[in-house]
Design an enzyme around this catalytic site. Structure first.
Site, short mmCIF file in Angstrom:
data_model
loop_
_atom_site.label_atom_id
_atom_site.label_comp_id
_atom_site.label_asym_id
_atom_site.label_seq_id
_atom_site.Cartn_x
_atom_site.Cartn_y
_atom_site.Cartn_z
N ASP A 15 0.87 -1.20 0.01
CA ASP A 15 -0.07 -0.10 0.11
C ASP A 15 0.82 1.30 0.15
O ASP A 15 0.49 2.41 0.30
CB ASP A 15 -1.18 -0.25 0.99
CG ASP A 15 -0.30 -0.01 2.53
OD1 ASP A 15 1.00 -0.35 2.41
OD2 ASP A 15 -0.88 -0.22 3.62
N HIS A 30 25.86 7.16 -17.15
CA HIS A 30 24.69 7.39 -16.22
C HIS A 30 24.76 6.43 -15.21
O HIS A 30 23.99 6.01 -14.38
CB HIS A 30 23.44 7.09 -16.97
CG HIS A 30 22.65 8.25 -17.60
ND1 HIS A 30 21.76 8.12 -18.60
CD2 HIS A 30 23.42 9.42 -18.13
CE1 HIS A 30 21.79 9.18 -19.44
NE2 HIS A 30 22.66 9.91 -18.78
N ASP A 41 26.95 15.08 -11.41
CA ASP A 41 25.80 15.27 -12.02
C ASP A 41 24.47 15.28 -11.38
O ASP A 41 24.11 14.49 -11.02
CB ASP A 41 25.71 14.65 -13.42
CG ASP A 41 25.07 15.02 -14.57
OD1 ASP A 41 24.24 16.00 -14.31
OD2 ASP A 41 24.94 14.60 -15.63
N ASP A 67 20.37 21.11 -14.35
CA ASP A 67 21.15 20.11 -14.67
C ASP A 67 22.75 20.25 -14.55
O ASP A 67 22.95 21.04 -15.64
CB ASP A 67 20.46 19.45 -16.00
CG ASP A 67 21.44 18.35 -16.46
OD1 ASP A 67 22.08 17.79 -15.81
OD2 ASP A 67 21.24 17.84 -17.60
N HIS A 99 28.74 11.13 -26.11
CA HIS A 99 27.45 11.67 -26.05
C HIS A 99 27.63 13.12 -26.99
O HIS A 99 28.57 13.72 -27.53
CB HIS A 99 27.17 11.51 -24.63
CG HIS A 99 27.44 12.47 -23.70
ND1 HIS A 99 27.76 14.03 -23.66
CD2 HIS A 99 28.60 12.31 -22.76
CE1 HIS A 99 28.58 14.30 -22.86
NE2 HIS A 99 29.07 13.45 -22.27
N HIS A 109 21.26 19.20 -24.35
CA HIS A 109 19.81 18.97 -24.63
C HIS A 109 18.86 19.96 -24.26
O HIS A 109 19.34 20.85 -23.29
CB HIS A 109 19.15 17.59 -23.89
CG HIS A 109 19.65 17.41 -22.60
ND1 HIS A 109 19.07 18.11 -21.56
CD2 HIS A 109 20.84 17.09 -21.80
CE1 HIS A 109 19.74 18.06 -20.36
NE2 HIS A 109 20.87 17.36 -20.48
N HIS A 129 15.68 16.13 -19.68
CA HIS A 129 15.90 15.88 -21.48
C HIS A 129 14.34 16.72 -21.92
O HIS A 129 13.54 15.81 -22.19
CB HIS A 129 16.19 14.60 -21.93
CG HIS A 129 17.49 14.10 -21.17
ND1 HIS A 129 17.73 12.78 -21.18
CD2 HIS A 129 18.24 14.77 -20.74
CE1 HIS A 129 18.97 12.61 -20.65
NE2 HIS A 129 19.30 13.84 -20.52
N GLU A 174 27.51 20.52 -22.49
CA GLU A 174 28.03 19.33 -21.43
C GLU A 174 29.05 18.61 -22.16
O GLU A 174 28.87 17.51 -22.16
CB GLU A 174 26.81 18.53 -20.62
CG GLU A 174 25.80 18.15 -21.57
CD GLU A 174 24.80 17.34 -20.66
OE1 GLU A 174 25.29 16.27 -20.18
OE2 GLU A 174 23.74 17.34 -21.03
N TYR A 205 36.06 10.72 -21.65
CA TYR A 205 35.88 9.65 -20.55
C TYR A 205 37.13 8.66 -21.19
O TYR A 205 36.88 7.95 -22.27
CB TYR A 205 34.49 9.14 -20.75
CG TYR A 205 33.49 10.28 -20.36
CD1 TYR A 205 33.06 10.61 -19.38
CD2 TYR A 205 33.09 10.65 -21.73
CE1 TYR A 205 32.13 11.43 -19.05
CE2 TYR A 205 32.17 11.70 -21.53
CZ TYR A 205 31.59 12.22 -20.15
OH TYR A 205 30.69 13.09 -19.88
N ARG A 219 33.28 15.72 -17.11
CA ARG A 219 32.22 16.44 -17.76
C ARG A 219 32.12 17.76 -17.15
O ARG A 219 32.05 17.66 -15.68
CB ARG A 219 30.97 15.50 -17.74
CG ARG A 219 29.75 16.10 -18.37
CD ARG A 219 28.67 15.19 -18.82
NE ARG A 219 28.05 14.50 -17.74
CZ ARG A 219 28.07 13.37 -17.23
NH1 ARG A 219 28.83 12.62 -18.13
NH2 ARG A 219 27.40 12.99 -16.37
N GLU A 278 29.23 20.80 -17.01
CA GLU A 278 27.91 20.94 -17.74
C GLU A 278 27.03 22.31 -16.88
O GLU A 278 27.05 22.41 -15.77
CB GLU A 278 26.87 19.86 -17.25
CG GLU A 278 25.25 20.13 -17.85
CD GLU A 278 24.43 18.94 -17.66
OE1 GLU A 278 24.87 17.93 -16.53
OE2 GLU A 278 23.51 18.48 -18.53
#
Ligand code: GLY
Ligand code: MN
Ligand code: MN
Length: 438
Positions: free
Chosen positions: A37, A241, A258, A269, A348, A352, A359, A382, A386, A404, A406
């Site tokens: 519940d 991620h 991040d 972000d 990447h 965005h 996003h 960003e 890597y 990174r 950003e």
């Protein structure tokens, strides 16, 4: 804080853009059970929030331009005293009208009875086709009811249009009030990152730093993060991620964070990467300053009239040249860019759209071309590099470095404004902050 009139204005804008003799249907996010519940914290679907400001599940809105009894109809839960005692305030049918501006409100249990009438004699229906099976079913059942009444003179809609096509273009352009809210999300996220930098030291665990971020966000009333925070020490930063956030932070490693707070459903972000012990090593500094150079070049490429791909292309150019300079790749820059050789270390895109969704929605291409920036759009910039530990063909000094950087950028009439610029990002500024840790 957005007012009733802001939501009303959005509904007007939507209805003005809808084709002749049409109606739009949009369901709320569902309540989701976590276990038995206990429900997951409810977060309204961004499209639904955008048009209604209504924060409950089990609701469905109908926008019917020109309807005599009112253009905004809301189906929702009826007020239930027992429920109010256990779980607190909910609007009920009266609240739907007085607090949320619905012209008419019906119990959600009457949806199947009432929806056909709302669609009757309309030529077309806008709804998020295929997004949610229950919503698809509700609309198509109503249409089928009307088809079945054809001999009694009912006319069923015959054209179905994806609502997002119109709605997401509205969401892409932020109003001054939305920008004010996004600034608040950005400011508090900056404070969270600053707190994290100050709290970081060898031997602490990633989740301890995650807790510092969440603590700072919540202290400012922002109890939700815009997305799960990434707190990645050392080579964990090479997992784009990474959210496991449970490793020990080691002396000599970098820490990539991040994370962004959510303010009144709007996201920030931000990514920063800094040394766990407060001092960049020489290879870390070289990679970091290359990413920073790429980020600054990409931010420069954001201005009205420039296109969506330009910040990315600017970043790729700087990164490729820098990787050659550092001996990580070999060849002619133009050839390497064409062959996308940088993708081994930069896999990447450079950003965005940013808004209610991290996003965010909005088309990136229009009529086959990358979209031009226009004032009121908000995006992230960003770039990163890597170099995973298993890159055995590169010099060992680079392995396990993930960086990174950003920021959140608002396109203005004459250029851009970096909403997150208050957060340190030069090597000197980061080292100064970290030197001041107690
Ligand atoms: N935090 C997810 C992203 O930066 O896109
Ligand atoms: Mn991010
Ligand atoms: Mn991002």
């Amino acid at each position: 804080m957005l007012k009733l009139s802001d939501f009303k204005h959005r509904r007007k804008q939507l209805m003005r853009r809808m084709k002749k003799n049409s109606v739009a249907v949009l369901a709320s996010a569902p309540a989701s059970i976590r276990n038995r519940d206990v429900e997951y914290p409810f977060r309204q679907h961004s499209d639904f929030h955008y048009l209604t400001g209504f924060h409950e599940p089990e609701a469905l809105a109908v926008f019917a331009p020109g309807r005599k009894q009112g253009e905004f109809v809301l189906f929702c839960r009826e007020f239930d005293l027992e429920k109010a005692i256990w779980t607190g305030h909910h609007a009920g049918l009266e609240g739907a009208k007085t607090d949320h501006g619905a012209d008419e409100a019906f119990p959600i249990g009457e949806l199947h009875e009432q929806l056909p009438e709302l669609l009757e004699n309309r030529d077309r229906v806008y709804f998020p086709i295929g997004q949610d099976a229950e919503q698809d079913h509700a609309v198509m059942s109503a249409v089928n009811v009307l088809r079945g009444r054809a001999r009694s003179g009912a006319q069923a809609p015959y054209e179905f249009i994806a609502l997002e096509h119109v709605l997401h273009d509205l969401r892409l352009f932020k109003s001054p009030e939305e920008i004010r809210i996004m600034r608040k999300a950005a400011d508090v996220s900056v404070l969270g990152h600053l707190r994290a930098m100050r709290a970081c030291r060898p031997g602490r665990r990633e989740y301890e730093i995650e807790a510092e971020l969440a603590h700072e966000f919540a202290l400012h009333g922002m109890r939700s993060q815009a997305y799960p925070s990434i707190v990645a020490g050392g080579a964990n930063a090479c997992v784009l991620h990474y959210t496991q956030n449970d490793a020990v932070l080691h002396d000599g490693d970098l820490l990539l964070i991040d994370a962004g707070a959510e303010c009144e459903n709007y996201a920030a972000d931000i990514t920063r990467t800094f040394p766990v012990n407060g001092k960049f090593s020489s290879p870390q500094r070289l990679i970091y300053e290359l990413v920073l150079e790429a980020q600054l070049a990409a931010i420069e490429a954001v201005r009205p009239g420039r296109r969506w791909n330009e910040p990315h292309d600017a970043a790729v150019k700087v990164l490729t040249k820098g990787l050659i300079r550092l001996g990580l790749i070999e060849g002619k820059p133009s050839r390497l860019i064409k062959d996308e050789v940088y993708k081994r270390f930069y896999m990447h895109r450079t950003g965005h759209w940013l808004g209610m969704d991290v996003h965010d929605v909005g088309a990136y291409m229009v009529e086959g071309k990358w979209r031009e920036f226009e004032a009121g759009m908000v995006l992230t910039v960003e770039p990163g590099l890597y170099i995973a530990p298993d890159c055995l063909d590169v010099d060992p000094c680079w392995r396990g470095i993930g960086v990174r950087i950003e920021d959140d950028v608002l396109v203005t009439k004459d250029g851009r404004e970096v909403l997150t610029s208050a957060l340190a990002k030069s090597v000197e500024d980061i080292e100064t902050i970290m030197a001041g840790r107690s």
